[in-house]
Design a protein around this motif. Structure first.
Motif, PDB file in Angstrom:
ATOM      1  N   ILE A 181      16.423 -22.288  80.297  1.00  0.00           N
ATOM      2  CA  ILE A 181      16.409 -22.166  78.844  1.00  0.00           C
ATOM      3  C   ILE A 181      15.508 -23.261  78.266  1.00  0.00           C
ATOM      4  O   ILE A 181      15.740 -24.454  78.472  1.00  0.00           O
ATOM      5  CB  ILE A 181      17.824 -22.274  78.247  1.00  0.00           C
ATOM      6  CG1 ILE A 181      18.741 -21.239  78.893  1.00  0.00           C
ATOM      7  CG2 ILE A 181      17.781 -22.098  76.735  1.00  0.00           C
ATOM      8  CD1 ILE A 181      18.264 -19.810  78.755  1.00  0.00           C
ATOM      9  N   GLU A 182      14.476 -22.834  77.547  1.00  0.00           N
ATOM     10  CA  GLU A 182      13.524 -23.778  76.965  1.00  0.00           C
ATOM     11  C   GLU A 182      14.058 -24.362  75.660  1.00  0.00           C
ATOM     12  O   GLU A 182      14.909 -23.768  74.984  1.00  0.00           O
ATOM     13  CB  GLU A 182      12.186 -23.083  76.708  1.00  0.00           C
ATOM     14  CG  GLU A 182      11.528 -22.506  77.953  1.00  0.00           C
ATOM     15  CD  GLU A 182      11.113 -23.585  78.944  1.00  0.00           C
ATOM     16  OE1 GLU A 182      10.863 -24.724  78.495  1.00  0.00           O
ATOM     17  OE2 GLU A 182      11.044 -23.289  80.149  1.00  0.00           O
ATOM     18  N   ASN A 183      13.549 -25.536  75.324  1.00  0.00           N
ATOM     19  CA  ASN A 183      13.909 -26.154  74.045  1.00  0.00           C
ATOM     20  C   ASN A 183      13.345 -25.339  72.883  1.00  0.00           C
ATOM     21  O   ASN A 183      12.204 -24.869  72.928  1.00  0.00           O
ATOM     22  CB  ASN A 183      13.345 -27.576  73.979  1.00  0.00           C
ATOM     23  CG  ASN A 183      13.619 -28.243  72.639  1.00  0.00           C
ATOM     24  OD1 ASN A 183      14.756 -28.550  72.313  1.00  0.00           O
ATOM     25  ND2 ASN A 183      12.572 -28.470  71.855  1.00  0.00           N
ATOM     26  N   THR A 184      14.154 -25.170  71.842  1.00  0.00           N
ATOM     27  CA  THR A 184      13.687 -24.556  70.596  1.00  0.00           C
ATOM     28  C   THR A 184      13.344 -25.666  69.626  1.00  0.00           C
ATOM     29  O   THR A 184      14.177 -26.545  69.351  1.00  0.00           O
ATOM     30  CB  THR A 184      14.772 -23.661  69.979  1.00  0.00           C
ATOM     31  OG1 THR A 184      15.118 -22.633  70.924  1.00  0.00           O
ATOM     32  CG2 THR A 184      14.279 -23.025  68.689  1.00  0.00           C
ATOM     33  N   ALA A 185      12.130 -25.657  69.128  1.00  0.00           N
ATOM     34  CA  ALA A 185      11.685 -26.726  68.218  1.00  0.00           C
ATOM     35  C   ALA A 185      12.511 -26.701  66.937  1.00  0.00           C
ATOM     36  O   ALA A 185      12.887 -25.633  66.447  1.00  0.00           O
ATOM     37  CB  ALA A 185      10.208 -26.562  67.889  1.00  0.00           C
ATOM     38  N   PRO A 186      12.795 -27.866  66.368  1.00  0.00           N
ATOM     39  CA  PRO A 186      13.529 -27.907  65.100  1.00  0.00           C
ATOM     40  C   PRO A 186      12.666 -27.384  63.955  1.00  0.00           C
ATOM     41  O   PRO A 186      11.448 -27.266  64.082  1.00  0.00           O
ATOM     42  CB  PRO A 186      13.840 -29.396  64.923  1.00  0.00           C
ATOM     43  CG  PRO A 186      12.753 -30.101  65.675  1.00  0.00           C
ATOM     44  CD  PRO A 186      12.417 -29.210  66.839  1.00  0.00           C
ATOM     45  N   GLU A 187      13.312 -27.080  62.844  1.00  0.00           N
ATOM     46  CA  GLU A 187      12.611 -26.577  61.666  1.00  0.00           C
ATOM     47  C   GLU A 187      12.958 -27.421  60.445  1.00  0.00           C
ATOM     48  O   GLU A 187      14.050 -27.994  60.364  1.00  0.00           O
ATOM     49  CB  GLU A 187      12.989 -25.118  61.387  1.00  0.00           C
ATOM     50  CG  GLU A 187      12.593 -24.151  62.487  1.00  0.00           C
ATOM     51  CD  GLU A 187      12.978 -22.724  62.149  1.00  0.00           C
ATOM     52  OE1 GLU A 187      13.694 -22.530  61.140  1.00  0.00           O
ATOM     53  OE2 GLU A 187      12.572 -21.810  62.888  1.00  0.00           O
ATOM     54  N   VAL A 188      12.025 -27.482  59.505  1.00  0.00           N
ATOM     55  CA  VAL A 188      12.286 -28.119  58.221  1.00  0.00           C
ATOM     56  C   VAL A 188      12.801 -27.052  57.261  1.00  0.00           C
ATOM     57  O   VAL A 188      12.136 -26.042  57.017  1.00  0.00           O
ATOM     58  CB  VAL A 188      11.017 -28.772  57.643  1.00  0.00           C
ATOM     59  CG1 VAL A 188      11.279 -29.312  56.243  1.00  0.00           C
ATOM     60  CG2 VAL A 188      10.537 -29.888  58.559  1.00  0.00           C
ATOM     61  N   VAL A 189      14.001 -27.262  56.748  1.00  0.00           N
ATOM     62  CA  VAL A 189      14.575 -26.338  55.770  1.00  0.00           C
ATOM     63  C   VAL A 189      14.026 -26.637  54.381  1.00  0.00           C
ATOM     64  O   VAL A 189      13.673 -25.734  53.624  1.00  0.00           O
ATOM     65  CB  VAL A 189      16.109 -26.428  55.778  1.00  0.00           C
ATOM     66  CG1 VAL A 189      16.711 -25.537  54.688  1.00  0.00           C
ATOM     67  CG2 VAL A 189      16.659 -26.053  57.149  1.00  0.00           C
ATOM     68  N   SER A 190      13.940 -27.924  54.060  1.00  0.00           N
ATOM     69  CA  SER A 190      13.416 -28.309  52.741  1.00  0.00           C
ATOM     70  C   SER A 190      12.971 -29.764  52.774  1.00  0.00           C
ATOM     71  O   SER A 190      13.443 -30.555  53.596  1.00  0.00           O
ATOM     72  CB  SER A 190      14.476 -28.126  51.644  1.00  0.00           C
ATOM     73  OG  SER A 190      15.579 -29.001  51.860  1.00  0.00           O
ATOM     74  N   ILE A 191      12.050 -30.098  51.877  1.00  0.00           N
ATOM     75  CA  ILE A 191      11.681 -31.487  51.618  1.00  0.00           C
ATOM     76  C   ILE A 191      11.461 -31.630  50.117  1.00  0.00           C
ATOM     77  O   ILE A 191      10.693 -30.859  49.522  1.00  0.00           O
ATOM     78  CB  ILE A 191      10.445 -31.952  52.414  1.00  0.00           C
ATOM     79  CG1 ILE A 191      10.027 -33.365  51.972  1.00  0.00           C
ATOM     80  CG2 ILE A 191       9.310 -30.972  52.325  1.00  0.00           C
ATOM     81  CD1 ILE A 191       8.922 -33.985  52.792  1.00  0.00           C
TER      82      ILE A 191
END
Length: 222
Positions: free
Chosen positions: A67-77
């Motif tokens: 299982i590969e790592n799933t990159a994080p995401e930015v929800v808001s800034i």
């Protein structure tokens, strides 16, 4: 799972799953099996399908996947405060999510009028006394990191630094006295001048009222 038997015997297929060598739960039919247990990045998953022809013959087949790592995401800034003025400190507030449940850290860049003035660094504040003035466009850019790598940069919308109102001056009112000692006009004086954070030139307007009513029979000198 596709199965063929050289003797044309009917066959059945059974499935077995492991996650990092530990047996795992699955939902299976004659030809399909779906893993039920949750997965995390780095898990090694093995599926073994065994075909049996009912006459004692069986053949296993194994497939393995990591299982590969799933990159994080930015929800808001977002940038605060709003509105922003010269000499304020701007704070970039980032919200992220990670499908693997990994902890997220953020790296920040700040730009003023399209030019990078700070970062990349973990610092999420920008000092207006150093970096921006009235009329400047300030943006924050953030990159999330889950410990296995960064996802990519996401920018906030730009904020425009607003005009700062000047501070109030210190004033006093005194009664003028003529040469013969007669008290005459009242004088309103600016004792300590106003200041302006933007460095704008300041002018003064003086208004009088007598017992709550506007009084306009005045003279003004600079």
């Amino acid at each position: 799972s596709d199965v063929a038997d050289a003797d044309d015997d009917s066959t059945t297929v059974s499935f077995a799953w492991t996650i990092d060598g530990v047996p795992a739960s699955a939902t299976s039919s004659d030809a399909v099996s779906t893993l039920s247990d949750p997965l995390s990045s780095g898990d090694v998953v093995v599926c073994t399908a065994t075909a049996t022809d009912g006459r004692g013959g069986s053949t296993p087949s194994t497939a393995t996947v990591t299982i590969e790592n799933t990159a994080p995401e930015v929800v808001s800034i977002t940038l605060s405060p709003s509105p922003v003025y010269t000499n304020d400190t701007i704070t970039a507030v980032a919200v992220g999510e990670d499908a693997d449940g990994d902890d997220i850290t953020f790296s920040y860049i700040f730009t003023v009028n399209g030019e990078t003035v700070q970062g990349p660094s973990p610092l999420n504040t920008l000092d207006g006394t150093v970096h921006f003035s009235k009329g400047d466009l300030v943006s924050g850019v953030v990159n999330p990191d889950d410990g296995s790598g960064m996802a990519g940069w996401t920018a906030s919308g730009p904020v425009t630094v607003q005009n700062s109102t000047p501070t109030a001056p210190s004033v006093s009112v005194t009664r003028l006295t003529s040469a013969d000692g007669t008290k005459t006009d009242l004088l309103c004086s600016v004792d300590a001048p106003a200041t302006d954070a933007d460095g704008d030139a300041i002018s003064y307007t003086i208004a009088w009222d007598v017992e709550g009513a506007d009084y306009t029979d005045t003279e003004t000198a600079t």
